[in-house]
Enzyme design. Structure first.
Site, short mmCIF file in Angstrom:
data_model
loop_
_atom_site.label_atom_id
_atom_site.label_comp_id
_atom_site.label_asym_id
_atom_site.label_seq_id
_atom_site.Cartn_x
_atom_site.Cartn_y
_atom_site.Cartn_z
N HIS A 209 37.70 42.34 39.19
CA HIS A 209 38.33 42.63 40.33
C HIS A 209 38.32 44.39 39.92
O HIS A 209 38.35 45.10 40.77
CB HIS A 209 39.69 42.42 40.43
CG HIS A 209 39.61 41.19 41.20
ND1 HIS A 209 39.73 40.06 40.67
CD2 HIS A 209 39.94 40.80 42.69
CE1 HIS A 209 39.81 38.91 41.65
NE2 HIS A 209 40.05 39.57 42.79
N GLY A 210 38.33 44.60 38.73
CA GLY A 210 38.14 45.98 38.41
C GLY A 210 38.44 46.36 36.98
O GLY A 210 38.76 45.69 35.99
#
Lengths: 466, 336
Positions: free
Chosen positions: A326-327
């Protein structure tokens, strides 16, 4: 090109019209051109990355398929992994590396860091995590002999870049999508009807729910130290609602868009906040990603056939990698770890079957984990997230003055009710059982809400950044 | 036939909802997002309209003895005429041009004073993050069906760029737009990097850099704000309006002392370019650039056009003189 924009509302009918006007054999060329226009509309430079990823995987998959040598097959797979994950790591994690590793060592000043952050936010290609995972899945399938590689490079390029699901999924499997892209589709009113219903409802929940909730969430998270406990709890709940409506809305529009041209994309959400366990939550939330991790990471690691300790490690690995996907921030690692640990507690400690009261308690447990984890997902740092959780329990101060649209509670109420109504079925199925008068009144109401009550501050789909 | 009936039902339901919509939701929305529309709607029986941004307002400082806005001070010079002001902080010529469109046909007023804020021609303002909501507001400055206007906002049919995109545009302009000086003063980025007043932590250095960023540009016909003023000029000609352009005072003294003659000469050069261009087009252009001294600017840590009462009065007196000249010109044309 954003789904909720005028250019897309012109682009989509044009593509659909041309699609049905063109002879079957040439339709895929139209779709390929449309997909590149759709993606290049953001920034033409982005096309170079998708082209690089496509080229590497096209040749690598053919090489893996043709070589009899196990070593060479492994070499091909490694090349694909290095290229795709390399692109992903470079664009998503270099920023993290510079801020969390390089900066503490060489000491950049605040101006340099700010300039860097601005440039990096601007450069990060939209949807890179989605299409790299889709092409990786293809190469892995070819490696394991589950798929025969596509011979035509342009046809393969269409599989990678198919515009309805290019920038935020659903992440499709080669065996499911590829065949559909080239099948003979005759014009059917039912496809248009089905697709349009999903698009309309998707636009409603993205534009009216997510985009109106978002400014309230921003106010609370932006002033978390001044907000009182109740406001912080509302902020947490609303963020959960925002991210769900945002991503679910996007997915519905994507699925509806493909359906207009006779393609069935996999469902991505199914009333996740009704789940009674973390395990069930993940069978209802971002389904295309959770099944991707199951098939391409969890099972190759040994899956559930290994011993309990190995199983626990495998599950934690999957959730941590999912968090990192996701990041580039430790907050996503915390988010993934919370889900992973809760999943193991459920598996090892909590009873599987339970009474009604037991089910209610399980639901509360699941939602507490899911929503508290969202705080870290939304936070800029672990410290911020932890402070938010602490204040949520202890801050009985005066609170802040929150500004929100007076229509917001009604819109949110409609969404929650409709989500429960469409649990385990789609709006399309629900509408099918209604009279013409009700169906068309629902269309009019949805159109009215979309035009009259959509959020006004620019909020691109949250998952574009992933 | 069935499809036709369904379509008619959809249309009728939508029309019914569109009819109810303005009474329950639209006005509040417009008040929040495009209050200048409501300001225009309220104008009745008026001779002169003063269009501006935050420069018109009183500073609210305790030492001020006169709390009037510039527009009120100008109005007091013409007791027999009815004045109205339309203001919104950060507003600029692009917004004013859109607002003026609303006065086409059956205009309540025939004379307009529009502020020309030198900073608003520079990249920092043109690519400001406030530009997106301002562009959004322009969708309301018309007489379309409210639900249609709202739908256009929902579909983002305006220049809807993200903050990051605007910052990138601004950075690019600062680096690539040439300035008429030898390096390192040949672009804003390098000029800011030039040694002056110590390192970047020094407040004087920060302010000097801000002055360079605000006024470091060369005007030409391709500048978006110039195009906006050209649009206003053409509209005025078309409608037979009297248009007065009010070039606001800037803190040239501070620009001079912090950065030097290069910057103040650039400010003067741009001002003269504007005067020549719009004078030629037959408008009265009032030059206030250097009329207000440093002590009358209320913001000391950033270049703005916010003045104390003395500063506002200096500008108002000059505008009043310019307006009198414009009205006299108009009357003489009528007499001829």
């Amino acid at each position: 090109m954003l789904f909720n924009s005028l250019p897309f509302l012109i682009f989509l009918p044009t593509v659909v019209l041309l699609y049905y006007l063109l002879p079957h054999r040439t339709r895929w060329i139209l779709l390929l051109a449309a997909s590149y226009i759709f993606y290049g509309y953001w920034k033409v430079e982005y096309l170079s990355l998708i082209l690089a990823s496509t080229t590497v995987d096209y040749f690598v998959a053919r090489y893996i398929h043709s070589t009899p040598s196990r070593f060479h097959k492994r070499f091909g797979l490694a090349l694909s992994l290095i290229t795709n994950l390399g692109l992903l790591v470079f664009f998503k994690y270099s920023g993290w590396f510079i801020e969390d590793v390089l900066d503490p060592v060489i000491g950049l000043n605040e101006v340099q860091l700010n300039d860097f952050r601005t440039a990096w936010d601007f450069l990060l290609p939209v949807g890179i995590s989605f299409y790299t995972f889709q092409t990786l899945g293809y190469t892995i399938d070819v490696y394991y002999g589950k798929a025969v590689p596509e011979k035509n490079p342009l046809k393969f390029a269409l599989f990678v870049s198919y515009f309805p699901q290019l920038v935020a999924g659903p992440i499709e499997r080669f065996s499911h999508l590829h065949q559909q892209l080239f099948q003979r589709v005759s014009f059917q009113y039912s496809n248009l009807q089905h697709g349009a219903r999903l698009i309309l409802y998707g636009l409603f929940i993205k534009m009216c729910v997510a985009d109106n909730v978002s400014p309230v969430v921003d106010q609370i998270f932006g002033h978390s130290t001044e907000a009182d406990s109740l406001q912080l709890v509302i902020g947490m709940l609303l963020f959960g609602l925002q991210i769900y409506s945002d991503f679910h809305g996007y997915s519905l529009i994507a699925i509806g868009t493909a359906k207009l041209m006779g393609v069935n994309l996999m469902g991505n959400f199914n009333a996740p906040y009704t789940a009674l366990s973390i395990r069930e939550f993940w069978s209802r939330w971002h389904i295309s990603l959770s099944t991707w991790f199951r098939d391409y990471l969890f099972i190759p690691l040994g899956g559930s056939k290994a011993g309990q300790v190995k199983l626990g490690i495998n599950i934690l690995i999957v959730f941590l990698v999912s968090g990192l996907w996701h990041g580039a921030n430790w907050t996503f690692v915390v988010w993934g770890a919370m889900h992973g640990v809760a999943y193991l507690i459920e598996r090892w400690v909590l009873p599987e079957r339970s009474s009604r009261i037991g089910s209610a308690l399980k639901w509360i447990w699941t939602m507490v984990i899911v929503f508290v984890a969202w705080i870290f997902f939304r936070s800029e740092s672990i410290e911020f997230g932890a402070a938010y959780v602490g204040l949520m329990i202890s801050n009985m101060g005066e609170g802040i003055t929150l500004e929100w649209d007076p229509f917001l509670p009604s819109i949110v109420g409609i969404f929650i009710l409709s989500d429960l109504l469409f649990r385990n079925r789609s709006i399309h199925v629900w509408l099918e059982s209604k009279s013409t008068l009700i169906r068309w009144s629902v269309y009019a109401l949805l159109l009215f809400f979309i035009t009259g009550f959509a959020g006004t501050i620019q909020h691109p789909f949250i998952y574009f950044q992933f | 036939m069935k499809v036709l009936i369904k379509g008619i039902w959809l249309l009728l339901t939508l029309l019914l909802l569109a009819g109810i919509y303005p009474q329950y939701a639209y006005e509040k929305f417009v008040a929040e997002h495009a209050d200048q529309y409501l300001q225009v709607q309220k104008i009745k029986d008026c001779d002169v309209i003063y269009l501006s941004a935050s420069s018109n307002f009183a500073s609210g400082l305790a030492r001020e003895s006169d709390p009037r806005k510039i527009s009120q001070m100008v109005a007091d010079h013409f007791p027999s005429m009815q004045f109205e002001a339309i203001n919104k902080p950060a507003s600029h010529a692009g917004i004013h041009a859109a607002l003026l469109e609303m006065f086409k046909e059956n205009a309540e007023a025939k004379t307009f004073i529009v502020t020309m804020n030198l900073r608003s021609f520079g990249p920092d303002w043109i690519y400001s993050e406030l530009e997106t909501p301002l562009q959004q507001s322009t969708l309301f400055y018309n007489n379309r069906l409210p639900l249609v206007n709202r739908a256009l906002v929902s579909l983002r049919t305006y220049d809807d760029r993200s903050v990051e995109e605007r910052h990138a545009q601004r950075k690019s302009a600062w680096t690539n737009d040439p300035l008429p000086f030898d390096p390192p003063r040949n672009n804003v980025t390098d000029w800011c990097a030039e040694e002056k007043w110590g390192d970047w932590r020094n407040p004087k250095r920060q302010l000097a850099d801000q002055f360079i960023k605000q006024y470091g540009f060369v005007l030409d016909a391709s500048n978006p704000r110039v195009k906006d003023f050209d649009r206003m000029s053409a509209l005025a000609k078309e409608e037979g309006w009297t248009m007065v352009f009010n070039i606001l005072a800037e803190n040239v003294e501070t620009a001079d002392s912090l950065v030097g003659k290069d910057l103040s000469s650039l400010m003067q050069r741009n001002t003269h370019w504007l005067i020549d261009r719009y004078d030629e087009k037959g408008h009265v252009v009032i030059n206030n650039l250097e009329r207000v001294g440093h002590e009358h600017f209320t913001d000391k840590d950033f270049p703005t056009e916010h003045y104390d009462d003395v500063g506002r009065r200096i500008i108002a007196d000059n505008v009043a003189a310019g307006l009198a000249r414009a009205l006299a010109q108009k009357n003489s044309k009528h007499d001829n």
